[in-house]
Motif scaffolding. Structure first.
Motif, PDB file in Angstrom:
ATOM      1  N   ARG A  44       0.830  -1.208   0.000  1.00  0.00           N
ATOM      2  CA  ARG A  44       0.000   0.000   0.000  1.00  0.00           C
ATOM      3  C   ARG A  44       0.866   1.259   0.000  1.00  0.00           C
ATOM      4  NH1 ARG A  44      -3.078  -1.704   3.435  1.00  0.00           N
ATOM      5  NH2 ARG A  44      -4.858  -2.286   2.133  1.00  0.00           N
ATOM      6  N   GLN A  45       1.943   1.232   0.738  1.00  0.00           N
ATOM      7  CA  GLN A  45       2.829   2.397   0.793  1.00  0.00           C
ATOM      8  C   GLN A  45       3.589   2.591  -0.514  1.00  0.00           C
ATOM      9  OE1 GLN A  45       5.353   2.062   4.244  1.00  0.00           O
ATOM     10  NE2 GLN A  45       3.624   1.786   5.649  1.00  0.00           N
ATOM     11  N   ALA A  46       3.888   1.491  -1.194  1.00  0.00           N
ATOM     12  CA  ALA A  46       4.709   1.578  -2.408  1.00  0.00           C
ATOM     13  C   ALA A  46       3.913   1.985  -3.636  1.00  0.00           C
ATOM     14  CB  ALA A  46       5.389   0.234  -2.662  1.00  0.00           C
ATOM     15  N   VAL A  47       2.616   1.676  -3.670  1.00  0.00           N
ATOM     16  CA  VAL A  47       1.809   1.893  -4.871  1.00  0.00           C
ATOM     17  C   VAL A  47       1.058   3.211  -4.757  1.00  0.00           C
ATOM     18  CG1 VAL A  47      -0.019   0.968  -6.346  1.00  0.00           C
ATOM     19  CG2 VAL A  47       1.571  -0.588  -5.202  1.00  0.00           C
ATOM     20  N   THR A  48       1.416   4.140  -5.634  1.00  0.00           N
ATOM     21  CA  THR A  48       0.746   5.441  -5.688  1.00  0.00           C
ATOM     22  C   THR A  48       0.136   5.617  -7.076  1.00  0.00           C
ATOM     23  OG1 THR A  48       2.611   6.713  -6.566  1.00  0.00           O
ATOM     24  CG2 THR A  48       2.584   6.307  -4.176  1.00  0.00           C
ATOM     25  N   GLU A  49      -0.429   6.783  -7.323  1.00  0.00           N
ATOM     26  CA  GLU A  49      -1.017   7.063  -8.635  1.00  0.00           C
ATOM     27  C   GLU A  49       0.037   7.243  -9.716  1.00  0.00           C
ATOM     28  OE1 GLU A  49      -3.754  10.275  -8.226  1.00  0.00           O
ATOM     29  OE2 GLU A  49      -5.199   9.078  -7.075  1.00  0.00           O
ATOM     30  N   ASP A  50       1.317   7.199  -9.335  1.00  0.00           N
ATOM     31  CA  ASP A  50       2.403   7.219 -10.322  1.00  0.00           C
ATOM     32  C   ASP A  50       2.879   5.827 -10.699  1.00  0.00           C
ATOM     33  OD1 ASP A  50       2.526  10.038 -10.501  1.00  0.00           O
ATOM     34  OD2 ASP A  50       3.759  10.133  -8.691  1.00  0.00           O
ATOM     35  N   CYS A  51       2.295   4.792 -10.090  1.00  0.00           N
ATOM     36  CA  CYS A  51       2.699   3.402 -10.360  1.00  0.00           C
ATOM     37  C   CYS A  51       1.926   2.873 -11.557  1.00  0.00           C
ATOM     38  CB  CYS A  51       2.436   2.547  -9.125  1.00  0.00           C
ATOM     39  SG  CYS A  51       2.810   0.794  -9.357  1.00  0.00           S
ATOM     40  N   ALA A  52       2.645   2.332 -12.532  1.00  0.00           N
ATOM     41  CA  ALA A  52       1.994   1.787 -13.728  1.00  0.00           C
ATOM     42  C   ALA A  52       1.400   0.413 -13.471  1.00  0.00           C
ATOM     43  CB  ALA A  52       2.998   1.706 -14.876  1.00  0.00           C
TER      44      ALA A  52
END
Length: 412
Positions: free
Chosen positions: A192-200
C-alpha cells in the motif's frame, strides 16, 4: 517390448543407445556452462515415471518444473500433437489457425471474464508481453514506475529480469531501464505504501515458485486488488507455474476470488510443448494497437493443439479433484514425518515444498534420486515437489514411505 520401445529401437537413436556418463560428457563439451552438467539423463517416460539412459526408473515429482501436467506419453497429448503436426505444423502470425483461436476462447471461458489473449512460446515471453502492456498503460496515463516482490521470479530476459527480485541472478545484468521498486511478499501494508497514482503496474505471483513455493497470507491478494483499484495501477499476476490446475483450481488467483488486469501463463498449459499466454482483462486486453507486439512461433498450431488436449483431459478426467485430494494427502503425510532435518511442508495442491532445518536441499535431491525419486532443490533449505497432475495416492505414498531414509542419508 511395447510400442514405444519398438519405436526407439527402430530409430537407431544415438542418444538412446549412449550411456548416461558419455552423454553428460558430450553435454559439457557442447553446451554453454549456464546449467552446469545436469545429474540425470532421462530417455523415456510413461505416466509419472521416467527411465534414464542406464535403464533406472524414477518417480517424477518435478514434472519438468511443473510443466508435464499429464505426465509422460499421455495418449491424449500424443494423439493431439501427432494429428496436428501431420496436418499443419506452422503458420506464423501472418495467418489464422483454428487451434490458436479455440485455445484463446477456451482460456477466456475458464477465466470467466471478458478479455483478449496473446500467445507466446514461454513464461518469460508472456511476462515480456505483460510488461509492454504495462509500459504502454503507464505512458498513456503518466505513470513512471513498477512494483514487484522481493524474491519474486518472472524470467531471465532483460525486461522480465528487471521485475525479478532475486539480486543473485539480477544484479550482474543491470542497470535496467525501468524503475522497479521491490516490497516484501505478503506484506499488504508495504504494498500500500509503495503503490501510488504514479505506479503503472504491480507484478506478483499468487504463490512464489522459485523462492521456495511460498503461498501468500490470507487476504493479501484481495488487498492487492483494492490497492490497484484505488490507484489505477494494473495488477499483473504471474501464474507461469501456479495455473492449469497446479494448486487445485484452474488458476491460483481463484483461491482469492479476484480477477487481475493481466495474467500470464505457460509451463503446465502445454503439457510439455512450449507455449505461453498473456491475457488482458477488460480494457487491458485492448491496450496494444496493430504492430505493437508479435511472435513468429506464438500461437503455433501444434503447441495450441497440445494445450487444448491438456485442458480437455484435466476437465474430462477430474484432475482438479485429484490435485486437491492427492495434494492434501501428500502434504499431510510429509508434514507428519518426524525427522530432525524436516521442518514443515508448505504450498497448495500438487505444488509443495518440504522445508528443511538446514541448507541441505541439494543433498536431499541427490539422495532422493538415488532412491528412485526426482525432486528439486529449489532453495538451499527447500525441496520442491510438483508431480504430474495424474499422480496417484499410491505413488505419492511411496515417496512418503521413502522420505525418512532419504532425509537420514542426506544428513550423514
Amino acid at each position: 517390448m511395447n510400442g514405444l520401445d519398438e519405436a526407439v529401437a527402430a530409430s537407431g537413436s544415438d542418444v538412446i543407445s549412449a550411456s548416461a556418463g558419455s552423454l553428460r560428457e558430450r553435454f559439457e563439451a557442447a553446451f554453454m556452462p549456464n546449467y552446469g552438467v545436469p545429474p540425470l539423463v532421462p530417455v523415456r517416460g510413461e505416466g509419472c515415471h521416467v527411465w534414464d539412459a542406464d535403464g533406472r526408473r524414477y518417480l517424477d515429482l518435478i514434472a519438468g518444473i511443473a510443466v508435464s501436467s499429464l505426465g509422460h506419453g499421455h495418449p491424449a497429448l500424443v494423439e493431439a500433437v501427432s494429428r496436428q503436426v501431420a496436418t499443419l505444423a506452422h503458420t506464423s502470425n501472418l495467418f489464422v489457425n483454428e487451434p490458436e483461436v479455440l485455445l484463446a476462447e477456451r482460456l477466456l471461458g475458464l477465466l470467466k471474464a471478458p478479455g483478449r489473449v496473446f500467445l507466446a512460446n514461454s513464461g518469460t515471453e508472456a511476462n515480456e508481453c505483460a510488461l509492454k502492456l504495462a509500459i504502454k498503460h503507464g505512458t498513456a496515463t503518466g505513470r513512471t514506475y513498477f512494483v514487484a516482490a522481493e524474491n519474486g521470479f518472472h524470467g531471465r530476459t532483460l525486461g522480465a529480469l528487471s521485475l525479478t527480485g532475486k539480486p543473485s541472478i539480477r544484479d550482474q545484468f543491470g542497470p535496467f531501464p525501468l524503475d522497479v521498486r521491490f516490497v516484501p511478499y505478503g506484506d499488504a501494508d508495504a504494498l500500500r505504501q509503495a503503490v501510488t497514482e504514479d505506479c503503472a503496474a504491480v507484478f506478483l505471483e499468487p504463490t512464489q515458485g522459485e523462492a521456495g513455493v511460498v503461498p501468500p497470507p490470507a487476504g493479501y491478494f484481495a488487498a492487492a486488488r483494492e490497492i490497484c483499484d484505488a490507484t489505477g495501477a494494473l495488477l499483473v499476476l504471474d501464474e507461469i507455474q501456479s495455473a492449469i490446475g497446479r494448486t487445485g483450481h484452474w488458476f491460483a488467483h481463484q483461491h482469492d476470488g479476484i480477477t487481475p488486469d493481466v495474467l500470464t501463463l505457460a509451463k503446465g498449459l502445454g503439457g510439455g510443448m512450449p507455449i505461453g499466454a498473456c491475457v488482458g482483462f477488460g480494457e487491458s486486453g485492448t491496450i496494444f494497437a496493430k504492430g505493437d507486439h508479435g511472435s513468429t512461433f506464438g500461437g503455433n498450431p501444434v503447441s495450441s493443439a497440445a494445450a487444448l488436449a491438456v485442458l480437455d483431459t484435466i476437465e474430462r478426467d477430474g484432475l482438479l479433484e485429484n490435485v486437491r485430494t492427492v495434494g492434501a494427502r501428500l502434504a499431510a503425510a510429509v508434514d507428519a514425518v518426524d525427522h530432525p532435518l524436516l521442518a514443515r511442508v508448505r504450498g497448495r495442491g500438487l505444488w509443495l515444498a518440504a522445508v528443511l532445518t538446514t541448507d541441505a536441499a541439494a543433498a536431499v535431491q541427490a539422495e532422493a534420486q538415488r532412491a528412485g525419486f526426482l525432486v528439486n532443490a529449489v532453495q538451499p533449505d527447500a525441496v520442491r515437489i510438483a508431480p504430474p497432475l495424474v499422480i496417484t495416492a499410491e505413488q505419492a505414498d511411496s515417496f512418503v514411505a521413502a522420505l525418512p531414509g532419504i532425509l537420514t542419508e542426506a544428513s550423514a
